[in-house]
Design a protein around this motif. Structure first.
Motif, mmCIF file in Angstrom:
data_model
loop_
_atom_site.group_PDB
_atom_site.id
_atom_site.type_symbol
_atom_site.label_atom_id
_atom_site.label_comp_id
_atom_site.label_asym_id
_atom_site.label_seq_id
_atom_site.Cartn_x
_atom_site.Cartn_y
_atom_site.Cartn_z
ATOM 1 N N HIS A 140 57.726 -78.092 -16.498
ATOM 2 C CA HIS A 140 57.789 -78.754 -15.206
ATOM 3 C C HIS A 140 56.721 -78.238 -14.273
ATOM 4 O O HIS A 140 56.990 -77.601 -13.273
ATOM 5 N N ILE A 141 55.488 -78.574 -14.648
ATOM 6 C CA ILE A 141 54.346 -78.169 -13.848
ATOM 7 C C ILE A 141 54.473 -78.666 -12.425
ATOM 8 O O ILE A 141 54.109 -77.987 -11.484
ATOM 9 N N ALA A 142 55.018 -79.853 -12.271
ATOM 10 C CA ALA A 142 55.117 -80.434 -10.934
ATOM 11 C C ALA A 142 55.790 -79.444 -9.989
ATOM 12 O O ALA A 142 55.420 -79.325 -8.839
ATOM 13 N N HIS A 143 56.780 -78.740 -10.503
ATOM 14 C CA HIS A 143 57.473 -77.798 -9.647
ATOM 15 C C HIS A 143 56.695 -76.496 -9.520
ATOM 16 O O HIS A 143 56.767 -75.822 -8.520
ATOM 17 N N GLN A 144 55.971 -76.141 -10.570
ATOM 18 C CA GLN A 144 55.327 -74.834 -10.561
ATOM 19 C C GLN A 144 54.028 -74.822 -9.776
ATOM 20 O O GLN A 144 53.570 -73.772 -9.371
ATOM 21 N N ILE A 145 53.460 -75.987 -9.580
ATOM 22 C CA ILE A 145 52.181 -76.069 -8.883
ATOM 23 C C ILE A 145 52.246 -75.450 -7.501
ATOM 24 O O ILE A 145 51.274 -74.912 -7.004
ATOM 25 N N HIS A 146 53.414 -75.494 -6.895
ATOM 26 C CA HIS A 146 53.551 -74.925 -5.565
ATOM 27 C C HIS A 146 53.453 -73.405 -5.573
ATOM 28 O O HIS A 146 53.254 -72.798 -4.543
ATOM 29 N N LEU A 147 53.647 -72.797 -6.711
ATOM 30 C CA LEU A 147 53.639 -71.346 -6.772
ATOM 31 C C LEU A 147 52.207 -70.876 -6.788
ATOM 32 O O LEU A 147 51.526 -70.957 -7.801
ATOM 33 N N PRO A 175 52.073 -67.601 -9.401
ATOM 34 C CA PRO A 175 53.245 -67.654 -10.292
ATOM 35 C C PRO A 175 53.575 -66.253 -10.800
ATOM 36 O O PRO A 175 52.670 -65.483 -11.115
ATOM 37 N N SER A 177 59.223 -67.493 -5.355
ATOM 38 C CA SER A 177 58.777 -68.880 -5.352
ATOM 39 C C SER A 177 58.760 -69.306 -3.902
ATOM 40 O O SER A 177 59.789 -69.296 -3.231
#
Lengths: 258, 258
Positions: free
Chosen positions: A22-29, A32, A45
């Motif tokens: 779920h890159i869409a969610h991780q992009i905000h990090l 990371p 996060s």
């Protein structure tokens, strides 16, 4: 060019999601944290931090985590802050429109000022988006410039409420000695009339915003006003009793006021 | 392969952000609405919708907007839901650890059950992630399977609270006739002991969850318990009075209970 890029990104995201990631969610990090998934104490996060702030799960914090400065900055300067605010004020308007008003001119809507009616984003953009410790001196200097713009969505709501016959009461943590600059700034920003402008008196010195604001709302009700709505960016604008018939929480990841 | 892809995406996002665009925020919009920025009524942003739900700005809604089914599904099945939950339960634990307990064994923490202690995600994944109208029959069939897993972060919090000497009270909107299946499911999922399991009695039939739950919390306090904490996925688990010394809101974009 831009739509193509977006499509390309969306495709990549869709692909990765189909693979169960779920890159869409991780992009905000922005940074990371590897291995965070299985930690008892999760890696930071910024997305989750902001949600926890907005839902009042994270209380009494003094500054934005350093790791989240860029994230908060992009959020505040970008579309999402505006969109998030617009959904709130739109709900507020739909609610207001549905009301049967008392008809005695005593129906009021309480507006907080900073980060609700007026935006201090120009100041915070120069001061680390909440990462820096709050500085009374420089903050007051900014307030005294009377240049804070309106939050556009709040100003729209304000105008619509007036047109519905609801009066506006401003209830702010700004202190009484800031009455003149606050009046000027409100007018500069497009807020031209109000039923009351309540600033924090010296009797509340040392008291929390929750105590000050709920006490002042109780006074309003004792004086025959009906607080049909209440909007602020801090939970301390909303909680503590006499909260109004409905409350609306605008986003604010910059600071926390108890 | 995967880290490279992430890096690539991050670079693209960083580039676009430097250009003043904010793809990172827009990526969540599965169906971006053109021209939404200047509309009075904004085009539906599922990100903004979810934030408005989590902050109780959006109340009394019956179903998830159809446009947000994929968004909500990805959120619930992906990392972000787990991370968002972990930040909440971690804050809850830090708070609990800081408490000076009464020492008489009367310190309790109130846990809601559905989407707090137990997850009905296996059910909702088959029923449109909240897009479908709630169906009592199929929902009860699912409850009767006693197969709802624990929300992992909540189970961890539960165990840590017990180890601190805080007792747990389950307070659920499930009805008294579901006591046996609920007990079995809680134990199956790893919740092995509790001070009380309060289910909704027939006297609350037709009453809201806010009324039912705040009344039951008041009874707890009248019986000498001190509600040191309260955790739920619905604002109706938390508001309405006798809310506990501190309340924690877990994410839930699947449904709204008044």
């Amino acid at each position: 060019m831009f739509p193509l890029l977006l499509l390309f990104l969306a495709t990549l995201v869709a692909t990765s999601q189909a693979q169960g990631d779920h890159i869409a969610h991780q992009i905000h990090l922005l940074r990371p944290q590897s291995g965070a998934r299985k930690d008892d104490v999760p890696g930071l996060s910024c997305v989750s931090w902001r949600l926890a702030v907005e839902t009042n799960n994270m209380v009494g914090w003094k500054t934005v985590p350093k790791e989240c400065e860029n994230y908060v900055g992009h959020y505040m300067l970008g579309d999402q802050y505006r969109k998030d605010s617009a959904v709130v004020t739109n709900e507020a308007y739909l609610y207001a429109k549905s009301l049967k008003l008392g008809g005695k001119g005593k129906d009021v809507w309480v507006f907080d000022i900073d980060e609700t009616s007026l935006s201090n984003l120009p100041y915070y953009a120069k001061h680390g988006f909440g990462v820096e410790q709050f500085n009374h001196t420089s903050s007051n200097e900014w307030v005294n410039t009377v240049k804070a713009p309106a939050l556009p969505e709040s100003l729209k709501l304000y105008k619509k409420l007036l047109s519905l016959g609801i009066k506006v009461v401003f209830l702010t943590g700004r202190t009484n000695d800031q009455r003149t600059v606050t009046t000027t700034n409100l007018k500069n920003a497009g807020y031209h009339s109000w039923e009351k402008l309540i600033l924090k008196g010296s009797s509340y010195s040392g008291k929390t915003a929750v105590v000050y604001k709920s006490t002042e709302r109780r006074k309003l009700e004792r004086n025959g006003y009906r607080v049909v709505g209440n909007i602020g960016d801090q939970w301390s604008d909303l909680l503590g009793g006499n909260s109004g018939n409905r409350m609306f929480k605008l986003p604010d990841p910059l600071y926390y006021i108890s």
